[in-house]
Design a protein around this motif. Structure first.
Motif, PDB file in Angstrom:
ATOM      1  N   VAL A  53      28.278  10.268 -34.538  1.00  0.00           N
ATOM      2  CA  VAL A  53      29.576   9.730 -34.961  1.00  0.00           C
ATOM      3  C   VAL A  53      29.466   8.216 -35.168  1.00  0.00           C
ATOM      4  N   GLY A  54      30.359   7.684 -35.982  1.00  0.00           N
ATOM      5  CA  GLY A  54      30.366   6.251 -36.271  1.00  0.00           C
ATOM      6  C   GLY A  54      30.990   5.454 -35.129  1.00  0.00           C
ATOM      7  N   ASP A  55      31.084   4.143 -35.327  1.00  0.00           N
ATOM      8  CA  ASP A  55      31.635   3.254 -34.293  1.00  0.00           C
ATOM      9  C   ASP A  55      33.159   3.311 -34.299  1.00  0.00           C
ATOM     10  N   ASP A  56      33.694   4.384 -33.794  1.00  0.00           N
ATOM     11  CA  ASP A  56      35.145   4.592 -33.825  1.00  0.00           C
ATOM     12  C   ASP A  56      35.571   5.155 -32.472  1.00  0.00           C
ATOM     13  N   LEU A  57      36.452   4.427 -31.769  1.00  0.00           N
ATOM     14  CA  LEU A  57      36.783   4.777 -30.376  1.00  0.00           C
ATOM     15  C   LEU A  57      37.324   6.203 -30.205  1.00  0.00           C
ATOM     16  N   PRO A  58      38.359   6.598 -30.981  1.00  0.00           N
ATOM     17  CA  PRO A  58      38.845   7.982 -30.797  1.00  0.00           C
ATOM     18  C   PRO A  58      37.773   9.025 -31.126  1.00  0.00           C
ATOM     19  N   ALA A  59      36.974   8.746 -32.168  1.00  0.00           N
ATOM     20  CA  ALA A  59      35.947   9.725 -32.567  1.00  0.00           C
ATOM     21  C   ALA A  59      34.890   9.889 -31.474  1.00  0.00           C
TER      22      ALA A  59
END
Ligand code: ATP
Ligand code: MG
Length: 438
Positions: A53-59
């Motif tokens: 996954v990318g740098d995304d808090l919820p993800a």
């Protein structure tokens, strides 16, 4: 007694979660996930999935919760750095339902690190010393960001930096020893049998009963450069796995013996070299379409001068006549790509090099030059020996490079089959113009 035992206990399973925009956008190849899975498999742990996954808090939070619900062991790499896009620490806290706190020992270690390299420590570096209250920090011997260890449900979670060197260091120092202890005295023994001359599907058919999913030992096939490998993975105590592997090797060998040329890292050329040395025999080459590839492979093994003194690359018809004495009439009558010409090349080369054996190849490597009768990929291979000459025409699939390599591998295999007294007529009936399908 069957050698395939269903596993008595469920084996440990892992998910590897990789974090980073550079990974999902295709800028960086995810070597961490493959490296970690290879290490896990050596400890007898199966990787159930790779998740990126990318740098995304919820993800990241969602990915951690989902993976932890599905697995015993979750390895997470990346996003532990000091910058704003490094969010794995916060995501782990969110997944655990916790707030981050400062780990005093980690803060002291970070402060000492910066003092040692005589650089000021920035405010954002402080964030690297934070952890969820229920987690522990793993020291980083090769960088600043400590790793993390936590438990969520039944899943053990380890978080390591994305920088490959730091990730590997932490695996070796902290994670592998802990997992080894949890796995007990179980080891995984892996053996590989390499075959050439039979397509993967036929190999699979012949050992189908050994390839039951989830069995121990597990047996599977892979193909690379025309070589079909049968891999055996056995899990258990050291003594158990040794016996299991030996028994499975024997069963696979029983079914596939003529096409198995070696075990583990052995190559076809290495196997041929070993046989020639053991028998005290010499070989020479006369090559057309392979342009010297067979000679190159035969001399790849140190000490090859004991069995190889010279070879010819006779590409043009004139050269075939002039250097290895192929009769002009034979070329006129049958064409350069024919069994009689391949045989004459082998016989001429054998005589001139005064060798025990000679192998010759003449064929159409393409992309042009093929006809309905003699298609691209058709290669005649001849082997001349003291009692006579054998020749076979085989059609190899693929493009020029692949055809040349397969033909060279086949020439080496024909030498090997001759030296191991395999009945070539059984492997390739003389009337069959066909080769391995892959
Ligand atoms: P640091 O504390 O050094 O910043 P980090 O945990 O924040 O570590 P990242 O910023 O995610 O790590 O990645 C640092 C570098 O490591 C990236 O630029 C990339 O080149 C490399 N890297 C990260 N993840 C992977 C991966 N899965 N496979 C290979 N290389 C990776
Ligand atoms: Mg970073």
């Amino acid at each position: 007694m069957s050698t395939i035992n269903p596993l008595s206990e469920k084996t440990m399973q892992a998910i590897v979660l990789s974090i980073g925009d550079e990974l999902v956008s295709g800028q960086t190849v995810n070597t961490n996930a493959t490296w970690l899975s290879a290490q896990l498999s050596q400890l007898g742990i199966t990787t159930a999935a790779h998740v990126t996954v990318g740098d995304d808090l919820p993800a990241i939070t969602h990915a951690i919760q989902r993976a932890a619900a599905e697995t015993d062991l979750l390895l997470i790499s990346g996003g532990l750095g000091p910058t704003d896009d490094d969010l794995t620490r916060q995501a782990l806290a969110a997944a655990l339902g916790d707030k981050l706190i400062v780990d005093e020992a980690a803060l002291a270690a970070l402060t000492a690190w910066f003092a040692k390299i005589q650089r000021p420590m920035s405010g954002s570096n402080h964030a690297q010393a934070m952890r969820p209250p229920s987690a522990t920090c793993l020291p980083n011997a090769h960088g600043t960001a400590p790793g993390l260890k936590a438990t969520l449900g039944k899943a053990q979670i380890y978080v390591v930096p994305g920088v490959p060197r730091e990730m590997k260091g932490m695996w070796r120092d902290a994670i592998a020893p802990a997992i080894k202890t949890a796995a007990g005295d179980q080891v995984v023994r892996i053996a590989k049998l390499s075959t050439f001359g039979m397509g993967e599907s036929l190999v699979g058919e012949k050992i189908k009963d050994l390839m039951v999913r989830g069995a121990n030992p597990a047996v599977g096939t892979t193909v690379h450069d025309g070589i079909v490998s049968v891999r055996i993975y056995a899990r258990g105590s050291a003594a158990q796995t040794e016996a299991m592997v030996a028994q499975t090797i024997a069963r696979v060998t029983e079914r596939l013996s003529p096409v198995i040329f070696g075990q583990d890292d052995e190559t076809i050329e290495g196997a041929v070299a070993k046989l020639l040395l053991a028998r005290g025999l010499s070989v020479t080459t006369a090559e057309s379409c392979t342009g010297g590839l067979v000679a190159q492979l035969l001399t790849a093994t140190p000490g090859s001068s004991a069995y190889f003194s010279a070879g010819w690359v006779t590409y043009a018809n004139d050269a075939k006549e002039q250097f290895i004495g192929v009769p002009h009439e034979l070329l006129e009558k049958h064409g350069a790509v024919s069994a009689p010409v391949a045989s004459a090349m082998a016989e001429g080369a054998r005589q001139r090099a005064k060798s025990d054996l000679a192998v010759a190849l003449t064929g159409i490597a393409g992309p042009s030059g093929g006809t309905a009768e003699k298609p691209v990929g058709l290669v005649y291979i001849a082997l001349a020996h003291a009692q006579g000459t054998i020749a076979r025409g085989i059609v190899f699939p693929g493009e020029r490079d692949q055809i040349r390599l397969r033909a060279a591998q086949m020439a080496l295999s024909i030498i090997r089959w001759f030296l191991t007294d395999e009945n070539l007529d059984k492997i390739f009936p003389p009337e069959v113009l066909n080769g391995p399908t892959r």
